[in-house]
Write a protein that holds these residues in place. Sequence first.
Motif, mmCIF file in Angstrom:
data_model
loop_
_atom_site.group_PDB
_atom_site.id
_atom_site.type_symbol
_atom_site.label_atom_id
_atom_site.label_comp_id
_atom_site.label_asym_id
_atom_site.label_seq_id
_atom_site.Cartn_x
_atom_site.Cartn_y
_atom_site.Cartn_z
ATOM 1 N N SER A 1 0.815 -1.231 0.164
ATOM 2 C CA SER A 1 -0.016 -0.137 -0.044
ATOM 3 C C SER A 1 0.847 1.063 -0.045
ATOM 4 O O SER A 1 1.814 1.349 0.537
ATOM 5 C CB SER A 1 -0.966 -0.151 1.388
ATOM 6 N N ILE A 2 0.348 2.074 -0.775
ATOM 7 C CA ILE A 2 0.967 3.579 -0.641
ATOM 8 C C ILE A 2 0.397 4.539 0.159
ATOM 9 O O ILE A 2 0.943 5.338 1.015
ATOM 10 C CB ILE A 2 1.260 4.119 -2.174
ATOM 11 N N HIS B 1 -4.836 2.150 1.746
ATOM 12 C CA HIS B 1 -6.162 1.351 1.284
ATOM 13 C C HIS B 1 -5.858 -0.119 1.516
ATOM 14 O O HIS B 1 -6.570 -0.697 2.097
ATOM 15 C CB HIS B 1 -6.693 2.005 0.131
ATOM 16 N N SER B 2 -4.976 -0.451 0.640
ATOM 17 C CA SER B 2 -4.829 -1.997 0.765
ATOM 18 C C SER B 2 -4.077 -2.290 1.913
ATOM 19 O O SER B 2 -4.413 -3.341 2.427
ATOM 20 C CB SER B 2 -3.811 -2.173 -0.669
ATOM 21 N N ASN C 1 -3.544 -0.395 -7.771
ATOM 22 C CA ASN C 1 -3.307 -0.252 -9.068
ATOM 23 C C ASN C 1 -2.963 1.322 -9.341
ATOM 24 O O ASN C 1 -3.845 2.217 -8.919
ATOM 25 C CB ASN C 1 -4.838 -0.650 -9.824
ATOM 26 N N TYR C 2 -1.758 1.497 -9.873
ATOM 27 C CA TYR C 2 -1.391 2.504 -10.367
ATOM 28 C C TYR C 2 -1.236 2.684 -11.636
ATOM 29 O O TYR C 2 -0.277 2.168 -12.265
ATOM 30 C CB TYR C 2 -0.272 3.031 -9.702
ATOM 31 N N ALA C 3 -2.264 3.320 -12.432
ATOM 32 C CA ALA C 3 -2.271 3.138 -13.874
ATOM 33 C C ALA C 3 -1.872 1.898 -14.583
ATOM 34 O O ALA C 3 -1.129 1.816 -15.550
ATOM 35 C CB ALA C 3 -1.246 4.324 -14.531
ATOM 36 N N ALA D 1 -11.390 1.420 -9.254
ATOM 37 C CA ALA D 1 -12.186 0.681 -10.494
ATOM 38 C C ALA D 1 -13.333 -0.315 -9.376
ATOM 39 O O ALA D 1 -12.882 -1.050 -8.538
ATOM 40 C CB ALA D 1 -11.639 -0.139 -11.088
ATOM 41 N N GLY E 1 -10.077 3.875 -2.633
ATOM 42 C CA GLY E 1 -10.423 5.157 -2.367
ATOM 43 C C GLY E 1 -9.384 5.997 -3.101
ATOM 44 O O GLY E 1 -8.548 5.403 -3.941
HETATM 45 C C1 LIG Z 1 -1.523 8.174 -9.920
HETATM 46 C C2 LIG Z 1 -2.781 7.350 -9.445
HETATM 47 C C3 LIG Z 1 -3.266 6.274 -10.647
HETATM 48 C C4 LIG Z 1 -4.123 5.420 -10.351
HETATM 49 N N1 LIG Z 1 -4.484 4.689 -11.427
HETATM 50 C C5 LIG Z 1 -5.772 4.055 -11.365
HETATM 51 C C6 LIG Z 1 -6.019 3.192 -12.259
HETATM 52 O O1 LIG Z 1 -5.373 2.993 -13.543
HETATM 53 N N2 LIG Z 1 -7.262 2.357 -12.095
HETATM 54 C C7 LIG Z 1 -7.691 2.601 -10.871
HETATM 55 O O2 LIG Z 1 -9.092 1.968 -10.643
HETATM 56 N N3 LIG Z 1 -7.198 3.216 -10.007
HETATM 57 C C8 LIG Z 1 -6.380 3.913 -10.196
HETATM 58 N N4 LIG Z 1 -5.934 4.619 -8.963
HETATM 59 C C9 LIG Z 1 -6.448 4.661 -7.703
HETATM 60 C C10 LIG Z 1 -5.822 3.648 -6.736
HETATM 61 O O3 LIG Z 1 -5.553 2.487 -7.372
HETATM 62 C C11 LIG Z 1 -6.349 3.824 -5.406
HETATM 63 O O4 LIG Z 1 -6.152 5.188 -4.767
HETATM 64 C C12 LIG Z 1 -5.931 2.822 -4.205
HETATM 65 O O5 LIG Z 1 -6.979 2.572 -3.089
HETATM 66 C C13 LIG Z 1 -4.437 2.895 -3.965
HETATM 67 O O6 LIG Z 1 -4.448 1.839 -2.832
HETATM 68 P P1 LIG Z 1 -3.102 2.184 -1.946
HETATM 69 O O7 LIG Z 1 -3.592 3.452 -0.901
HETATM 70 O O8 LIG Z 1 -3.285 0.990 -0.937
HETATM 71 O O9 LIG Z 1 -1.887 2.165 -2.555
HETATM 72 C C14 LIG Z 1 -4.723 5.482 -8.988
HETATM 73 C C15 LIG Z 1 -4.349 6.494 -8.142
HETATM 74 C C16 LIG Z 1 -3.153 7.257 -8.392
HETATM 75 C C17 LIG Z 1 -2.873 8.186 -7.163
#
Ligand SMILES: Cc1cc2nc3c(=O)[nH]c(=O)nc-3n(C[C@H](O)[C@H](O)[C@H](O)COP(=O)(O)O)c2cc1C
Length: 186
Positions: free
Chosen positions: A9-10, A13-14, A62-64, A93, A125
């Motif tokens: 997680s960054i 959320h995860s 998921n980041y992009a 998503a 989120g």
């Molecule tokens: C730069 C960026 C790119 C993201 N790309 C996607 C994406 O392609 N598809 C999606 O459904 N969510 C996307 N998200 C949403 C993240 O997946 C979501 O914030 C997730 O909860 C992050 O989990 P974490 O806080 O545990 O890292 C993106 C968020 C960021 C900040």
Amino acid sequence: MKALILNASIYGHSGRYAEMIASALTDAGWDVHTLTTKGFTVETATTTLGGEPDLVVYAGGNYAGKLHDIKAFVNAAHAFTNARLVLLSVAWADPSRTEDVDKVHRANLPSDVYERTERFHARGGLAHSKVSFAHKAALTGVHAFMKATPASKRHANDQEMLDTWGTDTDFVKRDNIEPLLKALLG
Ligand SMILES: Cc1cc2nc3c(=O)[nH]c(=O)nc-3n(C[C@H](O)[C@H](O)[C@H](O)COP(=O)(O)O)c2cc1C
């Protein structure tokens, strides 16, 4: 039975899902060890666990299209060939977008690991107030792309992102991972 939970997680959320999974497994009598994926090595995991895990669970955002630090999970999968593998992708998503979710899983896992892995998806989120400068820039691109799609053709899930733009949203709740917990614990 030993479980290794990989927390990628960054923004948390995860990470909160990883905590829920760890706590459910602990309650069921598993010997659970959670490691963050940053700096993960198979050697450290083996030392921390005092042997090989019977179960490896990845939880990450998921980041992009890229599952953050998925390499740690792939390395663990290749090292711990007898372990059960479970992956939880977390994103904006909605899990009803099953084709998109599967596409992300396929793109992030080599085929041998994909075949061995039980895969799940949950909503996370978007923490607009916390995101890094680089992530803010990337999100601006996403926003422009979504805006460029005619409103009548936008997926409701995308429209929701536009409607909540700039505010922090958080969809994390235990219900979202019930299918995963059921698969693990019955
Ligand atoms: C730069 C960026 C790119 C993201 N790309 C996607 C994406 O392609 N598809 C999606 O459904 N969510 C996307 N998200 C949403 C993240 O997946 C979501 O914030 C997730 O909860 C992050 O989990 P974490 O806080 O545990 O890292 C993106 C968020 C960021 C900040």
